[in-house]
Design a protein around this motif. Structure first.
Motif, PDB file in Angstrom:
ATOM      1  N   LYS A 192      -5.735  -9.405   1.626  1.00  0.00           N
ATOM      2  CA  LYS A 192      -4.314  -9.267   1.311  1.00  0.00           C
ATOM      3  C   LYS A 192      -4.118  -8.319   0.140  1.00  0.00           C
ATOM      4  O   LYS A 192      -4.702  -8.492  -0.933  1.00  0.00           O
TER       5      LYS A 192
ATOM      6  N   GLU B 225      -6.614   0.456   6.912  1.00  0.00           N
ATOM      7  CA  GLU B 225      -6.078  -0.229   8.098  1.00  0.00           C
ATOM      8  C   GLU B 225      -7.218  -0.510   9.070  1.00  0.00           C
ATOM      9  O   GLU B 225      -7.931   0.429   9.485  1.00  0.00           O
ATOM     10  N   PRO B 226      -7.398  -1.788   9.467  1.00  0.00           N
ATOM     11  CA  PRO B 226      -6.675  -2.947   8.921  1.00  0.00           C
ATOM     12  C   PRO B 226      -7.215  -3.320   7.541  1.00  0.00           C
ATOM     13  O   PRO B 226      -8.393  -3.096   7.261  1.00  0.00           O
ATOM     14  N   MET B 227      -6.360  -3.840   6.694  1.00  0.00           N
ATOM     15  CA  MET B 227      -6.773  -4.257   5.353  1.00  0.00           C
ATOM     16  C   MET B 227      -7.600  -5.536   5.450  1.00  0.00           C
ATOM     17  O   MET B 227      -7.112  -6.549   5.941  1.00  0.00           O
ATOM     18  N   PRO B 228      -8.883  -5.517   5.029  1.00  0.00           N
ATOM     19  CA  PRO B 228      -9.719  -6.721   5.097  1.00  0.00           C
ATOM     20  C   PRO B 228      -9.392  -7.678   3.962  1.00  0.00           C
ATOM     21  O   PRO B 228     -10.176  -7.895   3.044  1.00  0.00           O
TER      22      PRO B 228
ATOM     23  N   GLN C 224       0.829  -1.207   0.000  1.00  0.00           N
ATOM     24  CA  GLN C 224       0.000   0.000   0.000  1.00  0.00           C
ATOM     25  C   GLN C 224       0.861   1.254   0.000  1.00  0.00           C
ATOM     26  O   GLN C 224       0.572   2.230  -0.695  1.00  0.00           O
TER      27      GLN C 224
ATOM     28  N   THR D 203      -9.298 -11.534  -1.157  1.00  0.00           N
ATOM     29  CA  THR D 203      -9.966 -11.909   0.080  1.00  0.00           C
ATOM     30  C   THR D 203     -11.038 -12.940  -0.221  1.00  0.00           C
ATOM     31  O   THR D 203     -11.702 -12.871  -1.258  1.00  0.00           O
TER      32      THR D 203
END
Length: 247
Positions: free
Chosen positions: A156, A151-154, A132, A177
């Protein structure tokens, strides 16, 4: 009521309020309580864009012309003869100066095409940003647009790139995801034309929904003239969480 019905009602509520049956369901369902929290945060975050008010501009121009007319009379100038022509010319100049020509804008077919190339052809494997942070830096240098990370990334973060589509730049983040590929395009669209395309439904101020085949699309206004377009085979309320936004 099941979770699907409750989540739909949560997102349909403009002010984030819920009915008594929904409240009863929320008491025993942590998943839907989290959904309500996300929905309320989204609705508080987004604000409708302020429209250009031509009447205000017209009023200011006319006031200026009236003042000049009065001053001309004091000097003996023949304002009654030239006043209508001068008024029309001044108003035309003001509108032209304040209302620039529309900038180029992407449409959903453009973005869906790019997303499909990643899902079916692995197009994103050639992207140069592996994080990112790298995409944020490239977006700033390549587009002059400052993104903030999710953040948080739901899921990858797989890859990112500042792409040029029909001559228009877009920051494309590819996220994986639940075994699905999600594309997030951060774009500049000063006139908001992407939100007015046929089939696009406004859910709340600053948030739009669209369906294209098996793909859901969330359009999120992240600033004045800035939008995140998130595409994937996931529920709309999940796609909203991937909006990066503009710092």
């Amino acid at each position: 009521m099941d979770c699907g019905q409750v989540k739909e009602l949560i997102w349909e509520s403009v002010d984030g309020s819920v009915t008594e049956p929904v409240t009863a369901h929320l008491a025993g369902c942590p998943s839907c309580r989290e959904e309500l929290s996300v929905a309320r945060q989204v609705k508080q975050r987004f604000a409708a864009p302020v429209p250009f008010d031509a009447n205000i501009v017209k009023g200011k121009v006319m006031d200026k012309i009236r003042n000049e007319r009065i001053a001309g009379r004091k000097k003996g100038f023949a304002w009654p003869v030239v006043w209508p022509v001068m008024a029309a010319a001044a108003l035309l100049i003001a509108v032209v100066m304040i209302s620039p020509a529309p900038a180029p804008a992407l449409n959903f077919d453009d973005l869906l095409g790019e997303h499909t190339k990643c899902v079916k052809g692995g197009h994103h494997k050639g992207f140069t940003c592996a994080t990112q942070m790298a995409l944020m830096e490239k977006t700033m240098s390549g587009m002059g647009m400052e993104l903030k990370p999710v953040e948080p990334m739901p899921g990858k973060f797989v890859a990112g790139e500042v792409c040029e589509i029909r001559g228009i730049k877009a920051a494309h983040a590819v996220i994986q995801t639940e075994g699905k590929i999600v594309s997030r395009f951060s774009v500049k669209d000063p006139d908001g034309r992407i939100t007015r395309q046929l089939g696009t439904v406004q859910m709340v101020p600053g948030l739009w929904k669209r369906r294209a085949g098996d793909e859901d699309i969330a359009v999120i206004q992240t600033g004045n003239g800035y939008y995140d377009v998130v595409i994937g085979q996931l529920p709309f309320e999940t796609l909203v969480k991937y909006g990066a936004g503009k710092s």
